[in-house]
Design a protein around this motif. Sequence first.
Motif, PDB file in Angstrom:
ATOM      1  N   SER A 130      11.718 -13.720 -11.145  1.00  0.00           N
ATOM      2  CA  SER A 130      11.658 -14.624  -9.993  1.00  0.00           C
ATOM      3  C   SER A 130      10.274 -15.283  -9.944  1.00  0.00           C
ATOM      4  O   SER A 130       9.332 -14.839 -10.613  1.00  0.00           O
ATOM      5  N   GLU A 131      10.187 -16.315  -9.104  1.00  0.00           N
ATOM      6  CA  GLU A 131       8.882 -16.993  -8.955  1.00  0.00           C
ATOM      7  C   GLU A 131       7.827 -16.033  -8.411  1.00  0.00           C
ATOM      8  O   GLU A 131       6.667 -16.080  -8.804  1.00  0.00           O
ATOM      9  N   TRP A 132       8.218 -15.142  -7.477  1.00  0.00           N
ATOM     10  CA  TRP A 132       7.267 -14.167  -6.912  1.00  0.00           C
ATOM     11  C   TRP A 132       6.687 -13.310  -8.019  1.00  0.00           C
ATOM     12  O   TRP A 132       5.476 -13.135  -8.123  1.00  0.00           O
TER      13      TRP A 132
ATOM     14  N   LEU B  23       4.992 -20.702  -1.940  1.00  0.00           N
ATOM     15  CA  LEU B  23       6.264 -20.016  -2.160  1.00  0.00           C
ATOM     16  C   LEU B  23       6.720 -19.281  -0.891  1.00  0.00           C
ATOM     17  O   LEU B  23       7.895 -19.306  -0.531  1.00  0.00           O
ATOM     18  N   MET B  24       5.760 -18.656  -0.190  1.00  0.00           N
ATOM     19  CA  MET B  24       6.107 -17.962   1.064  1.00  0.00           C
ATOM     20  C   MET B  24       6.678 -18.959   2.068  1.00  0.00           C
ATOM     21  O   MET B  24       7.641 -18.678   2.765  1.00  0.00           O
TER      22      MET B  24
ATOM     23  N   LYS C 262       8.126 -21.830   1.429  1.00  0.00           N
ATOM     24  CA  LYS C 262       9.455 -22.266   0.982  1.00  0.00           C
ATOM     25  C   LYS C 262      10.499 -21.194   1.318  1.00  0.00           C
ATOM     26  O   LYS C 262      11.550 -21.484   1.876  1.00  0.00           O
ATOM     27  N   ASP C 263      10.168 -19.920   1.046  1.00  0.00           N
ATOM     28  CA  ASP C 263      11.119 -18.834   1.304  1.00  0.00           C
ATOM     29  C   ASP C 263      11.384 -18.651   2.794  1.00  0.00           C
ATOM     30  O   ASP C 263      12.499 -18.352   3.196  1.00  0.00           O
ATOM     31  N   SER C 264      10.333 -18.816   3.629  1.00  0.00           N
ATOM     32  CA  SER C 264      10.558 -18.610   5.066  1.00  0.00           C
ATOM     33  C   SER C 264      11.419 -19.748   5.614  1.00  0.00           C
ATOM     34  O   SER C 264      12.284 -19.533   6.453  1.00  0.00           O
ATOM     35  N   GLN C 265      11.214 -20.980   5.104  1.00  0.00           N
ATOM     36  CA  GLN C 265      12.064 -22.093   5.558  1.00  0.00           C
ATOM     37  C   GLN C 265      13.503 -21.871   5.125  1.00  0.00           C
ATOM     38  O   GLN C 265      14.437 -22.102   5.873  1.00  0.00           O
ATOM     39  N   GLN C 266      13.664 -21.350   3.889  1.00  0.00           N
ATOM     40  CA  GLN C 266      15.003 -21.084   3.372  1.00  0.00           C
ATOM     41  C   GLN C 266      15.716 -20.073   4.260  1.00  0.00           C
ATOM     42  O   GLN C 266      16.881 -20.253   4.615  1.00  0.00           O
ATOM     43  N   SER C 267      14.982 -18.988   4.679  1.00  0.00           N
ATOM     44  CA  SER C 267      15.686 -17.980   5.487  1.00  0.00           C
ATOM     45  C   SER C 267      16.036 -18.519   6.865  1.00  0.00           C
ATOM     46  O   SER C 267      17.036 -18.130   7.449  1.00  0.00           O
TER      47      SER C 267
ATOM     48  N   ASP D 117      19.136 -20.519   6.311  1.00  0.00           N
ATOM     49  CA  ASP D 117      20.293 -19.659   6.065  1.00  0.00           C
ATOM     50  C   ASP D 117      20.917 -19.131   7.359  1.00  0.00           C
ATOM     51  O   ASP D 117      22.060 -18.676   7.363  1.00  0.00           O
TER      52      ASP D 117
END
Length: 214
Positions: free
Chosen positions: A14-16, A201-202, A204-209, A212
């Motif tokens: 993964s990117e992380w 990345l954080m 992007k991931d928080s916006q994704q969640s 969702d």
Amino acid sequence: MKYIVEHMETMPMSEWVTLEYKKMLQDVGKENLLICSLPNETKTTDIAEELIQLGLQWTTLQLDEIHTKFPSFTNIKDKKMCLLDPRGDSELSCEDINQFEVCILGGILGSHPPRDRTNELKDKYPGLLVGKRLGALQMSTDTACRCAHYILDKQIPFDEIKFIDYPEIRFSKREAVEMPFRYILDDVSGKPILPDGMLKLMKKDSQQSIEDLF
Ligand code: SAM
């Protein structure tokens, strides 16, 4: 000191994971880092191009086989490997540089609450790894590697390293996440040391969640 990460996450990386491994490469140097136990079918093209460009050493061999191809990372049977383990028996100290040649880390993305997957390594290599703690709080793999690097290679005692626990990472007035880990503080900026690109990345991931949820 050499550092081996037993990769325990899925492939492709993964990117992380990629950002964490990149930071570790920058911290300890490509000759001192090896990622092992990648799935047997792994090809160079499965690894992020930038890690390959930076000279990442990787192998599908398991910890007890790596000496056959990477002799400088020692044979596990020599008992010169210590497992960095939040539930280890004792704290890692500057003097441990005299006893160990390799630190083993779990290539695990942290979970909250911690799932103690590091323990799987003790079960996988019974009696061969000495567990050492870096305090009781969970760190990201790259932070744990950096912490051990400070203690062993730079001879900075654990008590003299400045940490920040569970920092709030703020992206804007309304957007923030709390990271459930301990990080090393950057002396100059007073901020937690994170891999380059991790903040983006954080976010992007928080916006994704949030998306969702809808
Ligand atoms: N909760 C996780 C687990 O399942 O074990 C912790 C994984 S942590 C994100 C990734 C790796 O960093 C661990 O496998 C361990 O090698 C190292 N690590 C993290 N925090 C540590 C600590 N406080 N002491 C020693 N090692 C640590």
